[in-house]
Design a protein around this motif. Structure first.
Motif, short mmCIF file in Angstrom:
data_model
loop_
_atom_site.label_atom_id
_atom_site.label_comp_id
_atom_site.label_asym_id
_atom_site.label_seq_id
_atom_site.Cartn_x
_atom_site.Cartn_y
_atom_site.Cartn_z
N GLY A 104 -10.89 -8.76 -1.48
CA GLY A 104 -9.50 -8.35 -1.50
C GLY A 104 -9.24 -6.88 -1.24
O GLY A 104 -8.08 -6.44 -1.25
N GLN A 105 -10.29 -6.07 -1.00
CA GLN A 105 -10.06 -4.66 -0.69
C GLN A 105 -9.34 -4.52 0.66
O GLN A 105 -9.59 -5.29 1.58
CB GLN A 105 -11.41 -3.91 -0.60
CG GLN A 105 -12.17 -3.81 -1.89
CD GLN A 105 -13.08 -4.99 -2.15
OE1 GLN A 105 -12.99 -6.02 -1.47
NE2 GLN A 105 -13.99 -4.85 -3.10
N PRO A 106 -8.43 -3.54 0.78
CA PRO A 106 -7.78 -3.32 2.07
C PRO A 106 -8.77 -2.80 3.10
O PRO A 106 -9.66 -2.00 2.77
CB PRO A 106 -6.70 -2.27 1.75
CG PRO A 106 -7.20 -1.56 0.53
CD PRO A 106 -7.96 -2.59 -0.26
N VAL A 107 -8.61 -3.24 4.34
CA VAL A 107 -9.52 -2.86 5.41
C VAL A 107 -8.72 -2.19 6.53
O VAL A 107 -7.71 -2.71 6.99
CB VAL A 107 -10.26 -4.09 5.97
CG1 VAL A 107 -11.16 -3.69 7.14
CG2 VAL A 107 -11.09 -4.76 4.88
N TYR A 135 -1.98 5.44 2.57
CA TYR A 135 -1.08 4.30 2.73
C TYR A 135 -1.75 3.00 2.28
O TYR A 135 -1.16 2.20 1.55
CB TYR A 135 -0.64 4.20 4.19
CG TYR A 135 0.12 2.95 4.54
CD1 TYR A 135 1.43 2.76 4.12
CD2 TYR A 135 -0.47 1.96 5.33
CE1 TYR A 135 2.13 1.61 4.45
CE2 TYR A 135 0.21 0.82 5.67
CZ TYR A 135 1.52 0.64 5.22
OH TYR A 135 2.19 -0.50 5.55
N ALA A 136 -3.01 2.80 2.70
CA ALA A 136 -3.74 1.57 2.35
C ALA A 136 -3.99 1.46 0.85
O ALA A 136 -4.04 0.36 0.30
CB ALA A 136 -5.06 1.52 3.11
N ALA A 137 -4.16 2.61 0.19
CA ALA A 137 -4.43 2.60 -1.25
C ALA A 137 -3.17 2.40 -2.07
O ALA A 137 -3.25 2.10 -3.27
CB ALA A 137 -5.12 3.89 -1.66
N GLY A 138 -2.00 2.55 -1.46
CA GLY A 138 -0.74 2.42 -2.18
C GLY A 138 -0.33 0.98 -2.38
O GLY A 138 -0.80 0.06 -1.70
N ALA A 139 0.59 0.79 -3.30
CA ALA A 139 1.03 -0.56 -3.65
C ALA A 139 1.87 -1.20 -2.55
O ALA A 139 1.95 -2.42 -2.46
CB ALA A 139 1.83 -0.52 -4.95
N THR A 142 1.38 -2.61 3.95
CA THR A 142 1.57 -3.88 4.66
C THR A 142 0.23 -4.31 5.26
O THR A 142 -0.40 -3.54 5.99
CB THR A 142 2.61 -3.74 5.77
OG1 THR A 142 3.83 -3.28 5.20
CG2 THR A 142 2.84 -5.07 6.47
N VAL A 143 -0.18 -5.52 4.96
CA VAL A 143 -1.45 -6.02 5.46
C VAL A 143 -1.26 -7.41 6.06
O VAL A 143 -0.34 -8.14 5.68
CB VAL A 143 -2.53 -6.10 4.34
CG1 VAL A 143 -2.83 -4.73 3.77
CG2 VAL A 143 -2.12 -7.07 3.24
N ASP A 144 -2.12 -7.75 7.00
CA ASP A 144 -2.23 -9.12 7.48
C ASP A 144 -3.31 -9.80 6.66
O ASP A 144 -4.44 -9.29 6.58
CB ASP A 144 -2.61 -9.15 8.97
CG ASP A 144 -1.45 -8.79 9.87
OD1 ASP A 144 -0.30 -8.98 9.44
OD2 ASP A 144 -1.70 -8.33 10.99
#
Length: 299
Positions: A104-107, A135-139, A142-144
Motif C-alpha cells: 500500500g505504499q505510494p509509488v 505530495y505523495a506522502a500527504g493525505a 491522488t493515486v491510481d
C-alpha cells in the motif's frame, strides 16, 4: 512519535555496469562491442542519463526525510515500511518488479531515459520529484489503484504480480494440466499447451496484448484499474485426451482459474522474473485470481 517519511529509491544495474562487470574495463567492453559492429557510447550515455536522474531524485528528497536505495536484485530481501514513499527510477518493468513487495505504499515512477520507455508506469521526469515526494506522502495525494493478480497453490505458496503470471514449462516442453473455471457450470478440460498467462489491465499493454493481437481476439482487455483479469492459453494442442475449447477469457472479482498439474514440473512466475518462481509437481493445483493488494501509483 511517528517516523519521518523515508524515500526508497528503487533502481537496477545499467547495461553499461553489466558490461564493466563482465569485461573489467571500459576499453575491454568497447572492444567487445566494436568487434560485433556496435558502439559502447550509446550504452554509456544511457547509463549516464540514469545516474543523473538518480542524483536529481536523491537531491529532491526533503531534508527532514530519511532515504535509502535498493537495487532490483535485492528487492526480495528488502523490508519496506508503512511510512515509505517508493520512487522507482528506470523503466516501466521496474515498477512491476517492485509492486509485489509493497503493501500500500505510494509509488512514484520516474522515467530515467525519456523517449525509450512507453511511460505507462514511469510517468514522471526526474525534475518533478521535488514536488511529487511531499505530495505523495500527504493525505490528499491522488493515486491510481492498479489491479494485481495472484497465484495460490494447494500448499499455500503465494505469488503476486502487477502485469501477469505465467504457468507452464520452464523450457520448451509441453505443459499438461486440467483447466477449471470457478463459478461456472462448464466441466474441467484437460489441456496440453505451452503455458497459461493470466494478467491485469496493466499487463494488457505488454505480453497479454501480444497474445491478444496474435490470435485476433475479440476479448475486451481490461484497463489497469479494472477489477478484472484476462487469461490466455498459449498454443493449446488438440488430441484424443486434450481439448482446446477454452483458450481465453475474463475473470471477475471472486472468480478464479484453477489448474491441476499433470506434468512432472511446471513453474509459476510473475512479471517475467523466472528466478523468483514457484515450482509445481504432478498432482498439485494452483488458483489464479484478482489479488487483494493494489499498486498505488501516484499521478
Amino acid at each position: 512519535m511517528s517516523l519521518a517519511p523515508r524515500a526508497v529509491l528503487v533502481h537496477r544495474t545499467t547495461e553499461y555496469e553489466e558490461l564493466l562487470a563482465r569485461h573489467g574495463t571500459h576499453g575491454q567492453a568497447a572492444f567487445f562491442l566494436s568487434a560485433r559492429g556496435r558502439s559502447v557510447d550509446a550504452v554509456r550515455e544511457r547509463h549516464e542519463r540514469t545516474h543523473r536522474a538518480m542524483a536529481e531524485v536523491a537531491a529532491a528528497v526533503p531534508l527532514t526525510w530519511r532515504q535509502t536505495r535498493v537495487e532490483r536484485a535485492d528487492l526480495d530481501r528488502f523490508l519496506f515500511g508503512p511510512e515509505d514513499v517508493v520512487v522507482v527510477v528506470g523503466q516501466d518493468g521496474l515498477v512491476a518488479n517492485a509492486a509485489k513487495y509493497l503493501t500500500g505504499q505510494p509509488v512514484i515512477g520516474i522515467d530515467a531515459d525519456p523517449g525509450r520507455n512507453p511511460g505507462v508506469l514511469v510517468r514522471h521526469r526526474a525534475d518533478r520529484a521535488r514536488r511529487l515526494l511531499p505530495y505523495a506522502a500527504g493525505a490528499g495525494a491522488t493515486v491510481d489503484e492498479l489491479t494485481m493478480v495472484e497465484a495460490v497453490t494447494d500448499d499455500a505458496q503465494r505469488l503476486l504480480a502487477l502485469n501477469e503470471i505465467y504457468v507452464g514449462p520452464r523450457g520448451h516442453q509441453t505443459a499438461r494440466y486440467t483447466l477449471d473455471l470457478d463459478a461456472t457450470e462448464l466441466p474441467p478440460e484437460a489441456q496440453a499447451s505451452s503455458g497459461v498467462l493470466v494478467g491485469t489491465g496493466t499487463g494488457a499493454t505488454g505480453w497479454l496484448r501480444s497474445l491478444w493481437e496474435q490470435r485476433s481476439s475479440a476479448l475486451a482487455l481490461p484497463a489497469p484499474a479494472d477489477a478484472r483479469l484476462a487469461w490466455f492459453v498459449r498454443e493449446a494442442w488438440p488430441s484424443p485426451t486434450t481439448g482446446t475449447s477454452r483458450v481465453e477469457g475474463l475473470l471477475d472479482p471472486g472468480q478464479g482459474l484453477r489448474l491441476a498439474v499433470e506434468s512432472d514440473r511446471l513453474v509459476v512466475f510473475g512479471d517475467g522474473v523466472e528466478s523468483d518462481a514457484l515450482e509445481l509437481t504432478w498432482g498439485q493445483t494452483v488458483r489464479l485470481t484478482i489479488a487483494g493488494p493494489r499498486l498505488r501509483l501516484v499521478h
